[in-house]
Design an enzyme around this catalytic site. Sequence first.
Site, PDB file in Angstrom:
ATOM      1  N   LYS A  44       0.923  -1.235  -0.074  1.00 49.28           N
ATOM      2  CA  LYS A  44      -0.129  -0.122   0.046  1.00 49.28           C
ATOM      3  C   LYS A  44       0.975   1.372   0.057  1.00 49.28           C
ATOM      4  CE  LYS A  44      -3.928  -2.109   2.326  1.00 49.28           C
ATOM      5  NZ  LYS A  44      -4.913  -1.733   1.349  1.00 49.28           N
ATOM      6  N   GLU A 103     -13.277  -3.427   9.186  1.00 47.03           N
ATOM      7  CA  GLU A 103     -14.055  -3.609   7.916  1.00 47.03           C
ATOM      8  C   GLU A 103     -15.515  -3.611   8.232  1.00 47.03           C
ATOM      9  OE1 GLU A 103     -11.843  -6.978   5.604  1.00 47.03           O
ATOM     10  OE2 GLU A 103     -12.034  -7.609   7.870  1.00 47.03           O
ATOM     11  N   HIS A 138      -0.837  -8.859   8.827  1.00 51.20           N
ATOM     12  CA  HIS A 138      -0.955  -7.358   8.244  1.00 51.20           C
ATOM     13  C   HIS A 138      -0.791  -6.292   9.637  1.00 51.20           C
ATOM     14  CE1 HIS A 138      -2.728  -9.119   4.946  1.00 51.20           C
ATOM     15  NE2 HIS A 138      -4.048  -9.199   5.348  1.00 51.20           N
TER      16      HIS A 138
END
Length: 483
Positions: free
Chosen positions: A181, A215, A239
């Site tokens: 990212k 999320e 992550h």
Amino acid sequence: MVSRVIPVDEFDLVIFGGTGDLARRKILPGLFRRFLAGQMTEGSRIVGAARSDLDNAGYRQMIRDAIAEFGGAEKDDAGLDGFIDRLHYVAIDATGEGGWSALSDLVRKDVVKAFYFSVAPSLFGALAERLHTHGIADADSRIVVEKPFGRDLASAKALNDTLATHFSERQIYRIDHYLGKETVQNLMAVRFGNVLFEPLWNSHYVDHIQITVAETVGVGGRGTYYDTSGAMRDMVQNHLMQLLCLIAMEPPSVFGADEVRDEKLKVIRALQPVETHHIVRGQYDATDDAASYRTDVENPRSFTESFVAMKVNISNWRWADTPFYLRTGKKMKGRASEIAVVFKDLGHSIFEGDTARHRNILAIRLQPNEGMDLQVTIKEPGPGGMRLIDVPLDMTFADALGEDSEPATDAYERLIMDVIRGNQTLFMRGDEVEAAWAWTDPIIQGWEARNDVPKLYDQGSAGPEDAMMLMHRDSRRWRDIKS
Ligand code: NAP
């Protein structure tokens, strides 16, 4: 300002699992964007390989459809034909012998060769062995593997050993797409490219750090897999720990693959075991119109967590006394990934009547609106005297950089270009993955031994109440997750 795209060397990229969800949704649309950007050198080719009985024409149509469905705003009909021409297909069974000589004939010797294992990890061994015995891969070939990289230390070691039988560590690219990212890479640029932050980046000035990956979606179609995994294995071990490492690591001497990964490994090794009362597990409950986690995964007795929050301490000079709070969950009130570095209060205010707690906070947003903001304290405008307010200095990349921010560039496409360039900096090394499991395993084993029951939380909330208490006990609070 015009963005500089440097073409990579000519390559043959073989995607095992080229008909699968990941290939169609992420890998091939991403490669198409790199093609449109001019990064795929003339002659470079992509070979889909899977068991499905397709020829080149059938595969090309499949990927045309996938790009139409998942390619987003970058769909460019004029460019699409040129990209589709680069695609080939070989029907192959990873565990059988058919198709391998056709693949061997197709893959060229004199270009960069990369083999993307976008298949279940149970097939890694069979693929590695056949690539080797059929002489398709050589000592310069690259192997790309996906998460999950094991489900505990023993299985991760076994996978590492399997790959090591035929490939050296410098050939293996373990993907954690969070590292691809833009903002995550920018975090390192901001930390190590400015004089401003590094002197303050320690427990003298930083009160605590929060890492949130929230999320709004549930388990979707992955219920069966997810229920055997849970938030700890699916998100934290990889992550969130990668983000923690990049925030916490010492400056490497250069931004090189081993230098960066050595520093990350030191952080993982310095993580203290987490105390039971410093972890909260949660599972989303049913609402009037949405099913519970247990219904979604079709397991009425599931004890798997869809949420986890934890307080983590790092035993080293830089971070002693600065806790890291991590949380991640599904069906939460907003979709937000953020790292917040919360600096300490000023010891004394010179402004009469100013009793508020003003804190500088550097917030690094991974999504939505990739960017950073720095909360600073200023005078409230107007004639009311020296009243102070806290405002964000906002640096949303799309605003600051305009077209150059490449908002549509996906983590996968950046990482695949790094594979072709032979740059492993943003990939996990085998010892890193094992160290991460060595830290995570006792936590999960403790839950399993105790039959730990996760706390129920409301869908659309910030997680179980106990997660709030985790912070409140330390006189701190989570940053709001915007809905
Ligand atoms: P998927 O949709 O089930 O696709 C699996 C692929 O493997 C298909 O192309 C399948 O094609 C092929 N395959 C299965 N058995 C094979 C065999 N014996 N020989 C050759 N090919 C075989 O899975 P996926 O979601 O794409 O995931 C692929 C990998 O990426 C998994 O390890 C997954 O955990 C990981 N991953 C996926 C995502 C995601 O968003 N999907 C995200 C992160 C990680 P045929 O049936 O035609 O053989």
